[in-house]
Motif scaffolding. Structure first.
Motif, PDB file in Angstrom:
ATOM      1  N   GLU A  87      37.756  35.214  34.445  1.00 48.79           N
ATOM      2  CA  GLU A  87      38.926  34.324  34.505  1.00 48.79           C
ATOM      3  C   GLU A  87      40.190  35.093  34.098  1.00 48.79           C
ATOM      4  O   GLU A  87      41.234  34.976  34.738  1.00 48.79           O
ATOM      5  N   THR A 105      37.609  33.607  43.138  1.00 49.62           N
ATOM      6  CA  THR A 105      38.755  32.852  42.614  1.00 49.62           C
ATOM      7  C   THR A 105      38.244  32.013  41.441  1.00 49.62           C
ATOM      8  O   THR A 105      37.037  31.969  41.182  1.00 49.62           O
ATOM      9  N   ASP A 107      38.017  28.943  41.350  1.00 49.84           N
ATOM     10  CA  ASP A 107      37.162  27.858  41.841  1.00 49.84           C
ATOM     11  C   ASP A 107      36.043  28.377  42.731  1.00 49.84           C
ATOM     12  O   ASP A 107      35.726  27.772  43.750  1.00 49.84           O
ATOM     13  N   GLY A 108      35.497  29.503  42.402  1.00 50.94           N
ATOM     14  CA  GLY A 108      34.400  30.031  43.222  1.00 50.94           C
ATOM     15  C   GLY A 108      34.918  31.065  44.198  1.00 50.94           C
ATOM     16  O   GLY A 108      35.923  31.719  43.935  1.00 50.94           O
TER      17      GLY A 108
END
Ligand code: GLU
Length: 548
Positions: A87, A105, A107-108
């Motif tokens: 992250e 990213t 979100d996956g």
């Protein structure tokens, strides 16, 4: 040896074939010459300038050519992985505006060549591992840690190169029975590459930065899969960059020693070799000599350092380009207002020995970058920074956006804009006096009689008219100067200072100190205009009272 049978024995669950993989990750449909490049960091939790340099080079090469940039997370080393590091990495790259077209990213995954986290690609690596075994190009090795260190000791004692090669590659040609009995006993194994190279052989290789290299073949049977089935960097690099259709591998030159093996591995797998851009390390001057920037010694290596001081992203980007391409500064001089993207970056101009990082130069570049920004932009970036690092100041700025923008507009535009700010941290010392809470009490010099200073301030108040234009305002300051016997003739003063008790510059300083608490400030007339007559008068009155 029946290699096909060995492959089945080692990878009974692998039913997919390389052809399946090729079909799943087809050629990209891109124009001729388009560069596909990637950032492939390991999530160690430490994001540094080197990442940004590498990201910038890859990004420019990809996007300047109408190609693709993707982010692949190389999380195969669970020991080095820090929770949350992915992250941090993604956020930092986003903060610095490295725009990925696909990849990992928050979100996956985004994109059709994933997964983009190596830890999720084990099944893919195993397809190629099985193929190599079936072709006799890889084999299982059951050596224990103790056996390997004994081997190293023996080689050291013999003054031989250490490593698993030649006669020391003891599992290279073992029988199926030996292998089977180890497997039956449940002993762990790694998969090794069967090297056919010889250190007697050399060949030429072209690196986009390092130029023509003479490479000695690799003769070591390096590990492809670790005992947990996870690939080493080398194997993952070959498989991933092939399937993701990377055309250019931009990476640190610490990987150069592994290049002979990588070339060999791509050949063995039947993969087209990408082009390599091996970049030198970031260096700094330490006394009279250059050395690599070090995580331990140099806080400026970490990107968090730049956030905390408040270097705008644009400044860091501009500085990186200054460092990477020596013709950038000339370009900037002739194109002062052009976006950074308009500069044609060339990997050929990278210094093969590495780039020299110079903090003073960064500061200089940043002053220029900020001086070219519009007040609106300065305001929003400053507020964004202050919210995190100086919330009190952020609140002040946000309480009166127009007021703050008027302050930040001082000296902007035109050929020679003011260059007061290099980092957002400079903003409060520079403009804090516009806010009563940050105003410092003036310290008037002892060299002047305080009664004279008070006299100047009183005279100023008597004739102060906020509707005066700048010229009228200054004429009045000059009149006061003459009235108290100081001179407005700076030349005459310079020729013989002792002939005058003081000058118009001293008078201005008295006023400046009273109004701003400082001896240095932007144009005082403008300052008074922004402060407004009421606060100007209040401050001058307070100074008079202080002078007693
Ligand atoms: N994971 C490798 C590293 O962080 C990547 C090198 C590469 O870009 O191939 O050094």
């Amino acid at each position: 040896m029946d290699y096909q049978a060995l492959a089945e024995l080692l990878f009974p669950d692998v039913t997919e074939t390389p052809e399946d993989m090729e079909a799943r990750f087809p050629q990209r449909n891109l124009p001729e010459g388009a560069v596909v490049s990637r950032m492939a960091p390991s999530p160690t939790g430490f994001v540094h300038l080197g990442h940004l340099v590498q990201g910038t080079i890859s990004e420019r090469m990809s996007h300047q050519s109408g190609g693709v940039l993707f982010l692949r997370v190389e999380d195969t080393d669970a020991k080095r992985e820090v929770p949350g590091a992915v992250e941090v990495l993604i956020n930092t790259m986003k903060f610095y505006d490295i725009s990925f077209d696909e990849g990992a990213t928050l979100d996956g995954d985004a994109g059709s060549y994933g997964p983009y986290r190596q830890s999720q690609r084990a099944a893919i690596y195993h397809v190629y591992a099985k193929k190599l075994v079936a072709e006799g190009k890889a084999y299982p090795c059951f050596c224990t840690e103790e056996e390997l260190s004994a081997l190293r000791e023996q080689q050291d004692a013999n003054k031989e190169t250490t490593g698993y090669y030649g006669k020391y590659a003891v599992w290279r040609d073992r029988s199926m029975e030996d292998i089977r009995s180890q497997l039956d006993a449940g002993n762990p194994w790694v998969l090794r590459f069967r090297s056919t190279g010889s250190i007697e052989n050399q060949f030429k290789f072209d690196d986009l930065v390092k130029g023509k290299l003479t490479i000695t073949e690799n003769n070591v049977d390096h590990v492809l899969l670790k005992s947990d089935g996870i690939p080493t960097y080398h194997f993952a690099h070959a498989v991933d960059d092939h399937l993701m259709h990377t055309t250019h591998v931009v990476r640190g030159d610490e990987w150069l020693p592994s290049l002979p093996f990588h070339i060999q591995l791509f050949q063995a797998l039947g993969f087209k070799l990408p082009k390599y851009v091996h970049i030198g390390p970031l260096m700094k001057m330490d006394g009279n000599s250059k050395r690599k920037l070090s995580k331990r010694k140099d806080p400026e290596l970490a990107l968090t350092y730049y956030n905390a001081d408040g270097f705008p992203v644009a400044s860091v980007q501009e500085y990186i380009m200054t460092v990477l391409n020596s013709n950038f500064e000339d370009w900037r001089r002739t194109n002062p207002d052009a976006p950074l993207d308009a500069f044609k970056f060339s990997p050929k101009k990278l210094n093969p020995a590495g780039s020299l990082f110079d903090y003073a130069k960064l500061v200089d570049v940043s002053k220029n970058v900020i001086s070219r920004m519009r007040a609106e932009e300065v305001y929003s970036l400053l507020v964004e920074w202050a919210k995190e690092f100086d919330p009190g100041f952020a609140a002040k700025l946000e309480a009166g956006p127009d007021y703050a923008k008027r302050i930040l507009a001082i000296g902007r535009g035109g050929k020679k804009p003011r260059k007061d700010l290099a980092v957002w941290k400079d903003a409060k010392p520079y403009m804090g006096f516009f806010y009563d809470e940050y105003l410092e009490k003036p310290v008037f010099e002892e060299a002047f009689d305080h009664a004279v200073i008070a006299d100047v301030l009183n005279r100023f108040l008597e004739q102060f008219d906020p509707s005066d234009d700048a010229n009228t305002w200054f004429d009045k300051v000059k009149q006061i100067t003459a009235a108290i016997g100081f001179t407005t003739d700076m030349k005459a003063y310079k020729a013989d200072p002792s002939a005058f008790p003081g000058t118009v510059a001293d008078v201005s300083t008295f006023l400046r100190l009273a109004v701003t608490g400082k001896t240095n400030s932007p144009d005082l007339y403008t300052v008074m205009q922004i402060l407004g007559p009421q606060r100007t008068v209040e401050r001058i009155r307070a100074a008079i009272a202080q002078l007693g």
